[in-house]
Design a protein around this motif. Structure first.
Motif, PDB file in Angstrom:
ATOM      1  N   LEU A  60       0.830  -1.205   0.000  1.00  0.00           N
ATOM      2  CA  LEU A  60       0.000   0.000   0.000  1.00  0.00           C
ATOM      3  C   LEU A  60       0.865   1.255   0.000  1.00  0.00           C
ATOM      4  O   LEU A  60       0.568   2.232  -0.714  1.00  0.00           O
ATOM      5  CB  LEU A  60      -0.920  -0.014   1.221  1.00  0.00           C
ATOM      6  CG  LEU A  60      -1.858   1.188   1.372  1.00  0.00           C
ATOM      7  CD1 LEU A  60      -2.783   1.290   0.172  1.00  0.00           C
ATOM      8  CD2 LEU A  60      -2.659   1.080   2.657  1.00  0.00           C
TER       9      LEU A  60
ATOM     10  N   VAL B 249       2.334   1.653  -3.515  1.00  0.00           N
ATOM     11  CA  VAL B 249       1.332   2.171  -4.456  1.00  0.00           C
ATOM     12  C   VAL B 249       1.059   3.643  -4.182  1.00  0.00           C
ATOM     13  O   VAL B 249       0.950   4.462  -5.105  1.00  0.00           O
ATOM     14  CB  VAL B 249       0.039   1.337  -4.356  1.00  0.00           C
ATOM     15  CG1 VAL B 249      -1.087   1.996  -5.143  1.00  0.00           C
ATOM     16  CG2 VAL B 249       0.271  -0.071  -4.873  1.00  0.00           C
ATOM     17  N   THR B 250       0.940   4.002  -2.894  1.00  0.00           N
ATOM     18  CA  THR B 250       0.704   5.403  -2.548  1.00  0.00           C
ATOM     19  C   THR B 250       1.862   6.285  -3.015  1.00  0.00           C
ATOM     20  O   THR B 250       1.645   7.395  -3.530  1.00  0.00           O
ATOM     21  CB  THR B 250       0.527   5.541  -1.021  1.00  0.00           C
ATOM     22  OG1 THR B 250      -0.535   4.680  -0.596  1.00  0.00           O
ATOM     23  CG2 THR B 250       0.175   6.969  -0.655  1.00  0.00           C
TER      24      THR B 250
ATOM     25  N   GLU C   1      -6.862  -6.187  -1.790  1.00  0.00           N
ATOM     26  CA  GLU C   1      -7.383  -4.828  -1.732  1.00  0.00           C
ATOM     27  C   GLU C   1      -6.437  -3.846  -2.417  1.00  0.00           C
ATOM     28  O   GLU C   1      -6.866  -2.964  -3.163  1.00  0.00           O
ATOM     29  CB  GLU C   1      -7.612  -4.404  -0.279  1.00  0.00           C
ATOM     30  CG  GLU C   1      -8.704  -5.164   0.444  1.00  0.00           C
ATOM     31  CD  GLU C   1      -8.276  -6.511   0.957  1.00  0.00           C
ATOM     32  OE1 GLU C   1      -9.095  -7.239   1.514  1.00  0.00           O
ATOM     33  OE2 GLU C   1      -7.075  -6.857   0.786  1.00  0.00           O
ATOM     34  N   VAL C   2      -5.127  -3.995  -2.166  1.00  0.00           N
ATOM     35  CA  VAL C   2      -4.145  -3.109  -2.793  1.00  0.00           C
ATOM     36  C   VAL C   2      -4.059  -3.406  -4.280  1.00  0.00           C
ATOM     37  O   VAL C   2      -3.898  -2.493  -5.106  1.00  0.00           O
ATOM     38  CB  VAL C   2      -2.780  -3.265  -2.103  1.00  0.00           C
ATOM     39  CG1 VAL C   2      -1.756  -2.334  -2.734  1.00  0.00           C
ATOM     40  CG2 VAL C   2      -2.900  -2.974  -0.614  1.00  0.00           C
ATOM     41  N   HIS C   3      -4.162  -4.686  -4.645  1.00  0.00           N
ATOM     42  CA  HIS C   3      -4.173  -5.063  -6.070  1.00  0.00           C
ATOM     43  C   HIS C   3      -5.328  -4.373  -6.796  1.00  0.00           C
ATOM     44  O   HIS C   3      -5.131  -3.786  -7.869  1.00  0.00           O
ATOM     45  CB  HIS C   3      -4.299  -6.586  -6.176  1.00  0.00           C
ATOM     46  CG  HIS C   3      -4.494  -7.082  -7.573  1.00  0.00           C
ATOM     47  ND1 HIS C   3      -3.449  -7.356  -8.428  1.00  0.00           N
ATOM     48  CD2 HIS C   3      -5.635  -7.334  -8.281  1.00  0.00           C
ATOM     49  CE1 HIS C   3      -3.931  -7.760  -9.596  1.00  0.00           C
ATOM     50  NE2 HIS C   3      -5.255  -7.753  -9.530  1.00  0.00           N
ATOM     51  N   ASP C   4      -6.523  -4.428  -6.198  1.00  0.00           N
ATOM     52  CA  ASP C   4      -7.689  -3.790  -6.821  1.00  0.00           C
ATOM     53  C   ASP C   4      -7.536  -2.273  -6.858  1.00  0.00           C
ATOM     54  O   ASP C   4      -7.943  -1.619  -7.829  1.00  0.00           O
ATOM     55  CB  ASP C   4      -8.953  -4.160  -6.053  1.00  0.00           C
ATOM     56  CG  ASP C   4      -9.274  -5.647  -6.152  1.00  0.00           C
ATOM     57  OD1 ASP C   4      -8.735  -6.291  -7.081  1.00  0.00           O
ATOM     58  OD2 ASP C   4     -10.033  -6.158  -5.306  1.00  0.00           O
ATOM     59  N   LEU C   5      -6.944  -1.698  -5.799  1.00  0.00           N
ATOM     60  CA  LEU C   5      -6.735  -0.245  -5.766  1.00  0.00           C
ATOM     61  C   LEU C   5      -5.804   0.199  -6.884  1.00  0.00           C
ATOM     62  O   LEU C   5      -6.095   1.160  -7.610  1.00  0.00           O
ATOM     63  CB  LEU C   5      -6.175   0.163  -4.405  1.00  0.00           C
ATOM     64  CG  LEU C   5      -5.756   1.637  -4.271  1.00  0.00           C
ATOM     65  CD1 LEU C   5      -6.947   2.559  -4.427  1.00  0.00           C
ATOM     66  CD2 LEU C   5      -5.068   1.868  -2.932  1.00  0.00           C
ATOM     67  N   ALA C   6      -4.658  -0.483  -7.028  1.00  0.00           N
ATOM     68  CA  ALA C   6      -3.705  -0.116  -8.078  1.00  0.00           C
ATOM     69  C   ALA C   6      -4.317  -0.315  -9.467  1.00  0.00           C
ATOM     70  O   ALA C   6      -4.131   0.517 -10.363  1.00  0.00           O
ATOM     71  CB  ALA C   6      -2.423  -0.947  -7.935  1.00  0.00           C
ATOM     72  N   LYS C   7      -5.069  -1.398  -9.633  1.00  0.00           N
ATOM     73  CA  LYS C   7      -5.701  -1.661 -10.928  1.00  0.00           C
ATOM     74  C   LYS C   7      -6.731  -0.590 -11.259  1.00  0.00           C
ATOM     75  O   LYS C   7      -6.795  -0.087 -12.392  1.00  0.00           O
ATOM     76  CB  LYS C   7      -6.344  -3.043 -10.902  1.00  0.00           C
ATOM     77  CG  LYS C   7      -6.919  -3.486 -12.236  1.00  0.00           C
ATOM     78  CD  LYS C   7      -7.462  -4.899 -12.146  1.00  0.00           C
ATOM     79  CE  LYS C   7      -8.038  -5.351 -13.482  1.00  0.00           C
ATOM     80  NZ  LYS C   7      -8.564  -6.749 -13.390  1.00  0.00           N
ATOM     81  N   SER C   8      -7.531  -0.211 -10.266  1.00  0.00           N
ATOM     82  CA  SER C   8      -8.541   0.830 -10.492  1.00  0.00           C
ATOM     83  C   SER C   8      -7.887   2.175 -10.788  1.00  0.00           C
ATOM     84  O   SER C   8      -8.377   2.939 -11.632  1.00  0.00           O
ATOM     85  CB  SER C   8      -9.443   0.949  -9.255  1.00  0.00           C
ATOM     86  OG  SER C   8     -10.125  -0.265  -9.009  1.00  0.00           O
ATOM     87  N   PHE C   9      -6.772   2.462 -10.094  1.00  0.00           N
ATOM     88  CA  PHE C   9      -6.076   3.717 -10.356  1.00  0.00           C
ATOM     89  C   PHE C   9      -5.538   3.758 -11.782  1.00  0.00           C
ATOM     90  O   PHE C   9      -5.654   4.786 -12.469  1.00  0.00           O
ATOM     91  CB  PHE C   9      -4.929   3.897  -9.356  1.00  0.00           C
ATOM     92  CG  PHE C   9      -4.114   5.128  -9.593  1.00  0.00           C
ATOM     93  CD1 PHE C   9      -4.560   6.371  -9.179  1.00  0.00           C
ATOM     94  CD2 PHE C   9      -2.888   5.056 -10.245  1.00  0.00           C
ATOM     95  CE1 PHE C   9      -3.813   7.517  -9.394  1.00  0.00           C
ATOM     96  CE2 PHE C   9      -2.131   6.193 -10.469  1.00  0.00           C
ATOM     97  CZ  PHE C   9      -2.592   7.420 -10.046  1.00  0.00           C
TER      98      PHE C   9
END
Length: 464
Positions: free
Chosen positions: A190, A193-194, A218-226
């Motif tokens: 996280l 990614v941040t 959760e971090v995988h989905d966050l990075a993918k969505s970003f």
């Protein structure tokens, strides 16, 4: 000091700090609770053991009191000193004499107890917090006061508390280090990614993407969505850039032509009136073209920001109203096949504009001796608006391109001068706002058909 406090306040808001704080607090409370439970259970068991020994000594004393002439000295020596060295007894005889076991005077007569437990009323604490167990019983005219100095139990409990305290301390230290390392490892993706997101925002590099970790999910989905968001934003900015460039080019052409005719009037207008009349006519036509272009640009800008308000609308009635208003201006042969009671989920103003634009597009690309036809029909799932014309077919490779902004077919296919290239782009956006789709098919032997498909609704939906 102020910088340190500011940094601490910032760190307190981080997930890493909160994870460590709460995990360590839970670990501390858990270990402390276990330690207190062990000490309490052990202390209670030792207390019950002492109580059983006191009951045994009491039974021996009662047996001795049943003798005619009890020898308390020998009895106390045999009962207490050999088997229970920490026991002390004071006996009140029926003739009011007081008998003490060896060394019990200092305990039995000194009642300056510091603390008396409410839970265990038989236990008190004297100096140095040494617990003393006291039990009193009466039998056969005798009163027995039994005291037990629980020195060995006290020593055992103190040693046990020290060992538990050391274990708790080591457990907290080791557990805190393990939790810190675990939380760092869990929060590292996280943080990475941040950090990458911060670099993207600081550099304004919309082409840059963050690395997508495999876990946690959760971090995988966050990075993918970003990354998806950045791709959409990049495409939007690129589209707007092309749009501004194309709009500038479209406006520059009529402006240059108008400027050229103004200069022509300035040079030759005084001696050649026909030049003035011809140039004024041209300026009027180009200014009207610019006006239409600007209005279409403004409409596109409004569509990009407009929220969808959909309801059940009567496609048959909307189409009939459009035909009544615009059919007289169509010089080609015009036909209409409107099925009554055709409803759809859409916006009435959008549908009206779509039909007007499709009829205007058909009129522009259909020869004067050709024909135009509009069909409105419904089905169980979808309702359709079809606009057909007998003009030239649209090549397959251009059927999708005609719905993009500023794209024009070859002007030789049109019976008039080419438009701005925004009409069909606006139509598609209006249809998509109605959650529908639009496409174009060929007709035999010649001609094209524009088909708009919307979600069908029943008539009673108007009252819902």
């Amino acid at each position: 000091m102020r910088k340190w406090m500011t940094a601490l306040r910032i760190k307190r808001k981080t997930t890493l700090f909160q994870m460590n704080f709460w995990y360590i607090l839970i670990l501390f409370l858990t270990v402390l609770s276990i330690g207190l439970a062990v000490v309490s259970v052990t202390s209670y068991q030792l207390y019950k053991g002492t109580e059983q020994e006191v009951i045994y000594v009491e039974s021996q004393l009662k047996n001795e009191s049943m003798e005619k002439h009890p020898d308390w000295k020998d009895s106390l020596d045999s009962i207490i000193y050999e088997q229970h060295p920490d026991f002390y007894v004071r006996i009140e005889t029926p003739d009011s004499k007081t008998i003490y076991s060896r060394g019990s005077e200092s305990i039995t007569d000194q009642n300056e107890y510091l603390i008396k437990l409410s839970l265990f009323s038989s236990i008190s604490f004297k100096k140095k917090f040494i617990p003393v167990y006291h039990h009193q019983a009466s039998y056969n005219g005798y009163t027995f006061d039994i005291y037990v100095r629980m020195i060995s139990i006290h020593t055992f409990i103190v040693d046990m508390v020290r060992v538990l305290a050391l274990c708790v301390l080591l457990g907290i230290v080791i557990g805190s280090l393990a939790i810190y390392q675990l939380s760092r490892r869990l929060s590292r993706p996280l943080l990475d990614v941040t950090g990458m997101i911060r670099q993207v925002t600081e550099t304004n590099d919309l082409k840059r993407r963050v690395l997508i970790p495999d876990q946690p999910k959760e971090v995988h989905d966050l990075a993918k969505s970003f990354n998806q968001l950045m791709s959409q934003l990049d495409q939007l900015i690129e589209r707007d850039r092309h749009f501004v460039s194309d709009a500038s080019h479209e406006l520059r052409t009529p402006l240059s032509a108008i400027r050229g005719h103004v200069e022509l009037i300035q040079r030759h207008g005084a001696g050649h009136p026909e030049v003035v009349e011809r140039s004024i006519h041209f300026v009027d036509q180009e200014s009207k073209r610019m006006q239409r272009l600007i209005e279409q640009l403004l409409m596109i800008a409004r569509l990009d920001r407009r929220s969808k308000v959909l309801e059940t609308v009567d496609l048959s009635m909307i189409a009939k109203n459009v035909i009544a208003d615009y059919a007289p201006s169509i010089i080609q042969r015009f036909k209409a096949n409107i099925a009554d009671g055709t409803y759809a989920l859409a916006n009435e103003d959008y549908v009206h504009q779509v039909i007007v634009s499709l009829l205007g597009n058909a009129r522009k690309y259909t020869p004067d001796d050709g024909w135009i036809k509009i069909i409105v029909e419904g089905g169980p799932e979808f309702s359709y608006v079809r606009v057909q014309n007998s003009g030239p077919r649209i090549p397959d490779e251009e059927k999708e391109k005609i719905f993009t902004r500023f794209y024009r077919l070859d002007q030789s296919r049109s019976s008039e001068a080419g438009g701005s290239g925004l009409g069909l782009a606006i139509v598609r956006e209006l249809v998509e706002l109605d959650e529908g789709i639009i496409w174009v098919d060929d007709l035999n032997p010649t001609g094209s058909e524009f088909i708009v498909r919307l979600k069908a609704r029943k008539a009673e939906g108007l009252n819902q």
